[in-house]
Motif scaffolding. Sequence first.
Motif, PDB file in Angstrom:
ATOM      1  N   ARG A   1       0.882  -1.102   0.010  1.00 27.70           N
ATOM      2  CA  ARG A   1       0.056  -0.011  -0.063  1.00 27.70           C
ATOM      3  C   ARG A   1       1.029   1.262  -0.072  1.00 27.70           C
ATOM      4  NH1 ARG A   1      -4.233  -0.440   4.505  1.00 27.70           N
ATOM      5  NH2 ARG A   1      -4.932  -2.045   3.027  1.00 27.70           N
ATOM      6  N   GLY A   2       1.047   1.756  -1.161  1.00 26.90           N
ATOM      7  CA  GLY A   2       2.149   2.925  -1.187  1.00 26.90           C
ATOM      8  C   GLY A   2       3.496   2.004  -1.142  1.00 26.90           C
ATOM      9  N   GLU A   3       4.356   2.686  -0.361  1.00 24.80           N
ATOM     10  CA  GLU A   3       5.611   2.191  -0.270  1.00 24.80           C
ATOM     11  C   GLU A   3       5.651   0.940   0.997  1.00 24.80           C
ATOM     12  OE1 GLU A   3       8.171   2.652  -2.066  1.00 24.80           O
ATOM     13  OE2 GLU A   3       6.784   3.739  -3.074  1.00 24.80           O
ATOM     14  N   ARG A   4       4.457   0.781   1.714  1.00 23.08           N
ATOM     15  CA  ARG A   4       4.503   0.083   2.877  1.00 23.08           C
ATOM     16  C   ARG A   4       4.249  -1.384   2.326  1.00 23.08           C
ATOM     17  NH1 ARG A   4      -0.227   0.713   7.194  1.00 23.08           N
ATOM     18  NH2 ARG A   4       0.585  -0.987   8.833  1.00 23.08           N
ATOM     19  N   VAL A   5       5.006  -2.269   2.772  1.00 22.32           N
ATOM     20  CA  VAL A   5       4.793  -3.912   2.354  1.00 22.32           C
ATOM     21  C   VAL A   5       3.914  -4.287   3.420  1.00 22.32           C
ATOM     22  CG1 VAL A   5       5.905  -5.934   2.072  1.00 22.32           C
ATOM     23  CG2 VAL A   5       6.905  -4.061   1.328  1.00 22.32           C
TER      24      VAL A   5
END
Length: 344
Positions: A254-258
């Motif tokens: 989600r965006g840069e978040r794994v």
Amino acid sequence: MITSEPVGAWFWEPAPVARASEDGTPRAALDLLTDVGDTLVALGLVTGEGTASIVLRERRAVTVPRYEIRDVPVGPGDGFGPGVTDAVGRAADVGLLPGRLLTLSLKQAGEWSEAGVGRRAEKLFSVRIDVWGEGAVVLALAAYADAWLTLDLRERPQPEVAAENAPRLAAALRRISELTGSEVDPGDPTRHARPTTVGFADLLVEGAEYEDSWGTFEVPARWKRLMGMLPAPSEGQDFASTTDRPVRYARVRRGERVLGYLWASVGDEAAGYEPRTAAGDAAFEAGVPWLLGLRAERLRGAGALRAWQGLLGGSHSGPEGSAVDTEEHEAASLDALAERSARY
């Protein structure tokens, strides 16, 4: 390693409330929750970010709350904000009468250290305060990582990690006892560890109660939780959830978040999703559409690897949406990938 169920918990019983039905009692419980949260922030155990929930229920009908609001976001430095404060006020309006139970809870993002390097989990600690209408009060603190243990959850020695982190946990337990004016009561031993009045028992001395508690209990519990989130029965519709073969995987973001890892086996018909438990509850929520996507591909006749490849680069929109990377990776086993999802 980060767990979805507590590694251990501790309890305190502050002085009972003389007249719990008075409007000020819910506010006093919120003040106590704030003080405990601030204590954990001051010790560097949590960041101040997380979510708060307020539930008022009849003790004889606990599954049907009279009032509830769940997972209200809270941020560092702003207390609980008007959303939580207003919710507590509305719970007070309903009334904390005898026979009712008010529960205030807080899930908190936190940090621990490994060789001086900071690590973060979106749910490292949770705090819960139960106030009964008759006046009794119980405070509970739960931890969701093995950073305080001398053995990790796969029974590998990590005394250095424990030495970096356990003193802050011990300080938190001591300060909460001072704050509440009551002694800490260590919870029962869990599948992973044995809580004590100062943190956890030294497993290098006492030994772990279960061999590989991560693989034995946490991995099946995570899969059961994921399956319970799917909207329809899955018997006979999904690929196998285990394999002894190497697996290919791609990150779900989600965006840069794994948030987790979508995977398929190399050589047999197994595929699934491993939640990155450091990402918190969002890791499980993100897996649902991708598991349903694998199910749909299987029902169309696709094999596991082809079904997995067909989802690469896909996305689901909305505030809770996620996307699967197109970059492919390979792990030597599903067990290795599951461990990765617990650590990074």
